[in-house]
Design a protein around this motif. Structure first.
Motif, PDB file in Angstrom:
ATOM      1  N   GLU A 265       0.304  -1.209   0.434  1.00  0.00           N
ATOM      2  CA  GLU A 265      -0.275  -0.061   0.012  1.00  0.00           C
ATOM      3  C   GLU A 265       0.385   0.829   0.162  1.00  0.00           C
ATOM      4  OE1 GLU A 265      -2.307  -0.683   3.735  1.00  0.00           O
ATOM      5  OE2 GLU A 265      -3.649  -1.861   2.219  1.00  0.00           O
ATOM      6  N   LYS A 266       1.730   1.262   0.578  1.00  0.00           N
ATOM      7  CA  LYS A 266       3.517   2.603   0.751  1.00  0.00           C
ATOM      8  C   LYS A 266       4.112   2.942  -0.847  1.00  0.00           C
ATOM      9  CE  LYS A 266       2.276   2.946   5.650  1.00  0.00           C
ATOM     10  NZ  LYS A 266       3.665   2.732   6.652  1.00  0.00           N
ATOM     11  N   GLY A 267       4.039   1.598  -1.685  1.00  0.00           N
ATOM     12  CA  GLY A 267       4.225   1.706  -2.790  1.00  0.00           C
ATOM     13  C   GLY A 267       6.153   0.857  -2.938  1.00  0.00           C
ATOM     14  N   SER A 268       6.249   0.045  -1.885  1.00  0.00           N
ATOM     15  CA  SER A 268       7.380  -1.168  -2.114  1.00  0.00           C
ATOM     16  C   SER A 268       7.082  -1.721  -3.524  1.00  0.00           C
ATOM     17  CB  SER A 268       7.720  -2.034  -1.287  1.00  0.00           C
ATOM     18  OG  SER A 268       7.861  -1.284  -0.109  1.00  0.00           O
ATOM     19  N   ILE A 269       8.328  -1.784  -4.508  1.00  0.00           N
ATOM     20  CA  ILE A 269       7.629  -2.468  -6.199  1.00  0.00           C
ATOM     21  C   ILE A 269       8.473  -3.821  -5.457  1.00  0.00           C
ATOM     22  CG2 ILE A 269       9.109  -2.725  -7.733  1.00  0.00           C
ATOM     23  CD1 ILE A 269       9.168   0.248  -7.592  1.00  0.00           C
ATOM     24  N   PHE A 270       6.940  -4.734  -6.190  1.00  0.00           N
ATOM     25  CA  PHE A 270       7.678  -6.500  -6.081  1.00  0.00           C
ATOM     26  C   PHE A 270       7.858  -6.918  -7.027  1.00  0.00           C
ATOM     27  CE2 PHE A 270       5.004  -5.518  -2.179  1.00  0.00           C
ATOM     28  CZ  PHE A 270       5.470  -6.088  -0.822  1.00  0.00           C
ATOM     29  N   PHE A 271       8.270  -7.669  -7.356  1.00  0.00           N
ATOM     30  CA  PHE A 271       9.773  -8.817  -8.683  1.00  0.00           C
ATOM     31  C   PHE A 271       8.434 -10.311  -7.889  1.00  0.00           C
ATOM     32  CE2 PHE A 271      11.461  -4.661  -9.344  1.00  0.00           C
ATOM     33  CZ  PHE A 271      11.627  -5.209 -10.326  1.00  0.00           C
ATOM     34  N   LYS A 356       2.880  10.195 -10.699  1.00  0.00           N
ATOM     35  CA  LYS A 356       2.212  10.862  -9.316  1.00  0.00           C
ATOM     36  C   LYS A 356       3.384  10.088  -8.641  1.00  0.00           C
ATOM     37  CE  LYS A 356      -0.893  14.148 -11.096  1.00  0.00           C
ATOM     38  NZ  LYS A 356      -2.963  14.382  -9.709  1.00  0.00           N
ATOM     39  N   ASN A 357       2.577   8.714  -8.650  1.00  0.00           N
ATOM     40  CA  ASN A 357       3.063   7.578  -7.968  1.00  0.00           C
ATOM     41  C   ASN A 357       3.836   6.562  -8.648  1.00  0.00           C
ATOM     42  OD1 ASN A 357       3.724   5.608  -6.069  1.00  0.00           O
ATOM     43  ND2 ASN A 357       1.838   6.391  -5.231  1.00  0.00           N
ATOM     44  N   ILE A 358       5.513   6.797  -9.139  1.00  0.00           N
ATOM     45  CA  ILE A 358       6.074   5.948  -9.222  1.00  0.00           C
ATOM     46  C   ILE A 358       6.166   4.521  -8.735  1.00  0.00           C
ATOM     47  CG2 ILE A 358       7.991   7.171  -9.212  1.00  0.00           C
ATOM     48  CD1 ILE A 358       7.180   5.213 -12.331  1.00  0.00           C
ATOM     49  N   ASN A 359       6.088   4.431  -8.225  1.00  0.00           N
ATOM     50  CA  ASN A 359       6.463   2.598  -7.876  1.00  0.00           C
ATOM     51  C   ASN A 359       5.050   2.418  -8.082  1.00  0.00           C
ATOM     52  OD1 ASN A 359       7.908   4.475  -6.250  1.00  0.00           O
ATOM     53  ND2 ASN A 359       8.871   2.626  -4.919  1.00  0.00           N
ATOM     54  N   LYS A 360       3.540   2.982  -7.268  1.00  0.00           N
ATOM     55  CA  LYS A 360       2.598   2.622  -7.995  1.00  0.00           C
ATOM     56  C   LYS A 360       2.286   1.916  -9.458  1.00  0.00           C
ATOM     57  CE  LYS A 360      -2.598   2.803  -7.094  1.00  0.00           C
ATOM     58  NZ  LYS A 360      -3.489   4.150  -6.841  1.00  0.00           N
ATOM     59  N   SER A 393      26.764   6.905   3.957  1.00  0.00           N
ATOM     60  CA  SER A 393      26.292   7.234   5.039  1.00  0.00           C
ATOM     61  C   SER A 393      25.272   8.823   4.788  1.00  0.00           C
ATOM     62  CB  SER A 393      27.583   8.090   5.387  1.00  0.00           C
ATOM     63  OG  SER A 393      28.711   8.744   4.894  1.00  0.00           O
ATOM     64  N   GLN A 394      25.329   8.985   3.505  1.00  0.00           N
ATOM     65  CA  GLN A 394      24.223   9.924   3.566  1.00  0.00           C
ATOM     66  C   GLN A 394      23.290   9.036   2.725  1.00  0.00           C
ATOM     67  OE1 GLN A 394      25.355  13.068   3.818  1.00  0.00           O
ATOM     68  NE2 GLN A 394      27.601  11.875   4.541  1.00  0.00           N
ATOM     69  N   ASN A 395      21.771   9.167   3.943  1.00  0.00           N
ATOM     70  CA  ASN A 395      20.471   8.333   4.088  1.00  0.00           C
ATOM     71  C   ASN A 395      19.720   9.109   2.439  1.00  0.00           C
ATOM     72  OD1 ASN A 395      18.288   7.153   4.084  1.00  0.00           O
ATOM     73  ND2 ASN A 395      17.219   7.900   6.071  1.00  0.00           N
ATOM     74  N   ILE A 396      19.334   8.899   1.461  1.00  0.00           N
ATOM     75  CA  ILE A 396      18.309   9.582   1.161  1.00  0.00           C
ATOM     76  C   ILE A 396      17.314   8.473   0.533  1.00  0.00           C
ATOM     77  CG2 ILE A 396      20.462  10.489  -0.589  1.00  0.00           C
ATOM     78  CD1 ILE A 396      19.722   8.442  -2.760  1.00  0.00           C
ATOM     79  N   GLY A 397      17.317   7.151   2.020  1.00  0.00           N
ATOM     80  CA  GLY A 397      16.298   6.333   1.854  1.00  0.00           C
ATOM     81  C   GLY A 397      16.006   4.880   0.924  1.00  0.00           C
ATOM     82  N   HIS A 398      14.905   4.677   0.381  1.00  0.00           N
ATOM     83  CA  HIS A 398      15.628   3.063  -0.187  1.00  0.00           C
ATOM     84  C   HIS A 398      13.941   3.354  -1.597  1.00  0.00           C
ATOM     85  CE1 HIS A 398      15.806  -1.339  -1.635  1.00  0.00           C
ATOM     86  NE2 HIS A 398      16.842  -0.874  -1.613  1.00  0.00           N
ATOM     87  N   PHE A 399      14.449   3.733  -2.812  1.00  0.00           N
ATOM     88  CA  PHE A 399      13.083   3.970  -3.556  1.00  0.00           C
ATOM     89  C   PHE A 399      12.706   2.668  -3.689  1.00  0.00           C
ATOM     90  CE2 PHE A 399      11.712   2.860  -8.338  1.00  0.00           C
ATOM     91  CZ  PHE A 399      10.557   4.179  -8.525  1.00  0.00           C
ATOM     92  N   GLY A 400      12.928   1.472  -4.138  1.00  0.00           N
ATOM     93  CA  GLY A 400      12.133   0.053  -4.014  1.00  0.00           C
ATOM     94  C   GLY A 400      11.752  -0.141  -3.233  1.00  0.00           C
ATOM     95  N   LEU A 401      12.336   0.169  -1.860  1.00  0.00           N
ATOM     96  CA  LEU A 401      11.560  -0.584  -1.070  1.00  0.00           C
ATOM     97  C   LEU A 401      10.325   0.736   0.020  1.00  0.00           C
ATOM     98  CD1 LEU A 401      13.831  -2.584   0.926  1.00  0.00           C
ATOM     99  CD2 LEU A 401      11.978  -3.211   0.143  1.00  0.00           C
TER     100      LEU A 401
END
Length: 452
Positions: A265-271, A356-360, A393-401
């Motif tokens: 629901e939050k946008g994690s990508i599933f292969f 608007k929601n590339i993950n979705k 060490s620079q946290n930009i987040g995890h796009f896929g998850l």
């Protein structure tokens, strides 16, 4: 030298005809370079020597130095209840891993609390208890940075005494672990979480196939053909699972479904991943293969490992500027344009560029091609459009998850960044400052070793 058909002039006679060797370039004044034999690997007709030659080519060391072996042999075996370590040996605890696993990084514990909520412990081998900074063992682990898995063997990050014995969460043995405890309410929402070092005993070892049978059949008896055999040539024995373990797997599976749904629901990508496992004979030659699909038992473990990794990363971000994160940047826009053009010719109308929601949108595309002939091609195009996940060490987040904070914490036996994360987290628990001016360089090194 990565060049084919180069003939070296060798003066010494230690290597013989048909030997595989490691050669150092001495000089290249004339057509053929002069070389010095550094190591004789073995006969080119020997399959073991051929494997070692591949390992040499990619700088994958398959033996440990005398100093590292000496340090390892001096490590105390018996775990003890030191300061900061809790005794959790009475908790119902177990592991779920591949049938052929040799080391066990992680275990789960399960307990029903008085208010009907559920406590789940994610317990990870406490490698940092044994591998101290600035030792030869630590230097070697950092250089290797990761274990490498081949068809018939593993090139480990740590010596076997650690990876398969002291740090491995083998059943019915006391083990030092780093733990994350989650309390889940009746609707599977997290009401509390805490971190500590622990002492545990795994009550049982399950394979994914065994856990899958319990989930699918809802039976406490696992038939012999689905149990872990003592040897490859011997059939396993029927396994009867006690009520507590049976109930724990059922409840944990139920929670994992909720966690997976929330991620989706939050946008994690599933292969829909498939894994190829090769069967090899005694000489290391491939004789067959198996295609293994991820099933519910795999997802059960994956969801709790992801949850622990996210919780640890969030804890580190809240308490210190120094962190080791697993980061994943946005996909390549040019490649997304290529995917759109390609799938349009196949009748798909998914819009990936400027969505608007590339993950979705990516998830919708992967679902819509499920079971169709073009699925593998589309999967591969999407994977190639993705940025490479790396350590930083620079946290930009995890796009896929679709996680704001994510670290690797759950596999310190085979990944050096996880060991770094353990040390940072422990410093937070002790309320000590953690500083490492070279941390970004170390992250870069670990990312590069992973890509070999």
């Amino acid at each position: 030298i990565r060049k084919q058909n180069v003939r070296f002039i060798i003066e010494d006679r230690q290597a013989k005809k048909e030997d595989l060797v490691v050669v150092r370039l001495k000089d290249w004044k004339y057509e053929d370079p002069e070389g010095e034999v550094l190591k004789v690997i073995g006969k080119s007709t020997d399959s073991e020597a051929q494997t070692h030659a591949i390992l040499e080519e990619f700088s994958l060391p398959y033996v440990f130095s005398y100093k590292v072996e000496q340090e390892t042999s001096s490590i105390k075996k018996e775990p003890d209840l030191e300061k900061y370590r809790e005794d959790q040996t009475s908790k119902l605890t177990f592991t779920i891993d591949p049938e052929d696993a040799k080391d066990f990084d992680d275990a789960l514990s399960f307990k029903k609390l008085e208010d009907s909520s559920l406590e789940v412990g994610v317990h990870i081998a406490d490698v940092s208890h044994y591998v101290k900074t600035k030792t030869e063992l630590d230097k070697e682990a950092f250089f290797r940075a990761t274990s490498v898995y081949l068809a018939d063997r593993v090139v480990p990050m740590l010596p076997e005494k650690l990876s398969n014995d002291l740090c491995s969460l083998n059943p019915r043995e006391k083990k030092n672990v780093f733990s994350v405890f989650f309390v889940f309410s009746k609707n599977h929402k997290i009401s509390n979480k805490r971190f500590c070092k622990s002492l545990i005993i795994s009550n049982e070892r399950f394979s994914y196939e065994e856990a899958q049978h319990i989930i699918e059949s809802k039976e406490k008896t696992i038939p012999a053909e689905k149990t872990i055999p003592a040897e490859k040539t011997i059939l396993g024995k029927e396994k009867k699972v006690n009520q507590n373990l049976f109930e724990a797997i059922k409840q944990l599976y139920s929670i994992s479904k909720s966690l997976k749904k929330e991620r989706e629901e939050k946008g994690s990508i599933f292969f829909n991943k498939e894994e190829i496992r090769f069967d090899v004979d005694k000489k290391g030659n491939p004789v067959g293969y198996k295609i293994k699909k991820q099933k519910e038992a795999n997802f059960l473990i994956e969801e709790f490992m992801l949850l622990a990794n996210k919780a640890v990363a969030t804890k580190i971000k809240e308490h210190t500027r120094t962190g080791v994160y697993r980061v994943h940047d946005l996909p390549d826009e040019k490649k997304l344009v290529e995917i759109e053009r390609f799938i349009k010719n196949l009748g798909y109308n998914n819009r990936l560029v400027n969505a608007k929601n590339i993950n979705k949108e990516i998830n919708n595309l992967l679902k819509s091609c499920e079971g169709k002939p073009e699925k593998n091609v589309i999967d591969m195009m999407v994977i190639r459009a993705m940025s490479k996940a790396k350590y930083s060490s620079q946290n930009i987040g995890h796009f896929g998850l679709k996680f704001e904070n994510y670290s690797h914490f759950t596999s310190p036996i085979r990944r050096y960044p996880d060991l770094m994360v353990h040390r940072i987290l422990f410093s937070i628990l002790k309320k000590e400052k953690f500083h490492d001016k070279d941390i970004e360089e170390k992250c870069l090194h670990c990312s590069q070793r992973e890509e070999l």
